[in-house]
Motif scaffolding. Sequence first.
Motif, PDB file in Angstrom:
ATOM      1  N   ASP A   1     -64.142  67.320 -12.605  1.00 41.08           N
ATOM      2  CA  ASP A   1     -64.417  66.197 -11.707  1.00 41.08           C
ATOM      3  C   ASP A   1     -63.283  66.073 -10.694  1.00 41.08           C
ATOM      4  OD1 ASP A   1     -64.756  63.705 -10.489  1.00 41.08           O
ATOM      5  OD2 ASP A   1     -65.401  62.731 -12.331  1.00 41.08           O
ATOM      6  N   SER A   2     -63.625  66.153  -9.416  1.00 40.12           N
ATOM      7  CA  SER A   2     -62.592  66.111  -8.372  1.00 40.12           C
ATOM      8  C   SER A   2     -61.910  64.748  -8.295  1.00 40.12           C
ATOM      9  CB  SER A   2     -63.184  66.481  -7.011  1.00 40.12           C
ATOM     10  OG  SER A   2     -64.167  65.544  -6.631  1.00 40.12           O
ATOM     11  N   ASP A   3     -62.635  63.660  -8.584  1.00 39.17           N
ATOM     12  CA  ASP A   3     -62.004  62.335  -8.585  1.00 39.17           C
ATOM     13  C   ASP A   3     -61.006  62.205  -9.730  1.00 39.17           C
ATOM     14  OD1 ASP A   3     -63.348  61.547  -6.329  1.00 39.17           O
ATOM     15  OD2 ASP A   3     -64.833  60.326  -7.393  1.00 39.17           O
ATOM     16  N   PHE A   4     -61.359  62.758 -10.884  1.00 38.09           N
ATOM     17  CA  PHE A   4     -60.433  62.745 -12.014  1.00 38.09           C
ATOM     18  C   PHE A   4     -59.173  63.538 -11.658  1.00 38.09           C
ATOM     19  CE2 PHE A   4     -58.889  64.628 -16.053  1.00 38.09           C
ATOM     20  CZ  PHE A   4     -58.446  63.456 -16.648  1.00 38.09           C
ATOM     21  N   ARG A   5     -59.349  64.671 -10.997  1.00 37.63           N
ATOM     22  CA  ARG A   5     -58.212  65.491 -10.565  1.00 37.63           C
ATOM     23  C   ARG A   5     -57.311  64.690  -9.620  1.00 37.63           C
ATOM     24  NH1 ARG A   5     -56.366  70.619 -10.047  1.00 37.63           N
ATOM     25  NH2 ARG A   5     -58.183  71.528 -11.041  1.00 37.63           N
ATOM     26  N   THR A   6     -57.913  64.002  -8.660  1.00 41.80           N
ATOM     27  CA  THR A   6     -57.138  63.213  -7.696  1.00 41.80           C
ATOM     28  C   THR A   6     -56.366  62.109  -8.407  1.00 41.80           C
ATOM     29  OG1 THR A   6     -58.717  63.682  -5.934  1.00 41.80           O
ATOM     30  CG2 THR A   6     -57.294  61.770  -5.629  1.00 41.80           C
ATOM     31  N   ALA A   7     -57.011  61.400  -9.320  1.00 41.07           N
ATOM     32  CA  ALA A   7     -56.350  60.326 -10.062  1.00 41.07           C
ATOM     33  C   ALA A   7     -55.204  60.877 -10.905  1.00 41.07           C
ATOM     34  CB  ALA A   7     -57.356  59.597 -10.945  1.00 41.07           C
ATOM     35  N   TYR A   8     -55.433  61.989 -11.576  1.00 34.48           N
ATOM     36  CA  TYR A   8     -54.407  62.607 -12.414  1.00 34.48           C
ATOM     37  C   TYR A   8     -53.209  63.052 -11.567  1.00 34.48           C
ATOM     38  CZ  TYR A   8     -52.114  65.849 -15.618  1.00 34.48           C
ATOM     39  OH  TYR A   8     -51.195  66.497 -16.390  1.00 34.48           O
ATOM     40  N   GLU A   9     -53.482  63.707 -10.456  1.00 32.12           N
ATOM     41  CA  GLU A   9     -52.401  64.185  -9.599  1.00 32.12           C
ATOM     42  C   GLU A   9     -51.618  63.019  -8.986  1.00 32.12           C
ATOM     43  OE1 GLU A   9     -54.447  66.898  -7.013  1.00 32.12           O
ATOM     44  OE2 GLU A   9     -54.328  68.533  -8.477  1.00 32.12           O
ATOM     45  N   THR A  10     -52.317  61.935  -8.646  1.00 29.01           N
ATOM     46  CA  THR A  10     -51.647  60.744  -8.125  1.00 29.01           C
ATOM     47  C   THR A  10     -50.737  60.148  -9.191  1.00 29.01           C
ATOM     48  OG1 THR A  10     -53.471  60.284  -6.612  1.00 29.01           O
ATOM     49  CG2 THR A  10     -52.000  58.444  -7.141  1.00 29.01           C
TER      50      THR A  10
END
Length: 86
Positions: A18-27
């Motif tokens: 999930d790209s949103d999960f990736r963005t949240a994790y990286e943030t």
Amino acid sequence: VGYYDTAVNLIAMCLDLDSDFRTAYETYQAILSAVKERDVTALERTLNNYYALNNRMDQSIKSLKKYQVSRAVIKCRFRAVKNVGF
């Protein structure tokens, strides 16, 4: 084949789902790193580049932005904590 996935491999596989999960994790990781390194510029950049993902992190980022004190005060506090040895 008889091998075990490492924690890094498992995280990478989850992030690919999930790209949103990736963005949240990286943030989240960027915020942790900025605080650990006492890097005000990196923290500001991370907060300013974040966009709403309709998840729980949205409120956290909103609060961090709302209560963000001036850059000079943050730097002063980071220096004080660093000098104390935390």
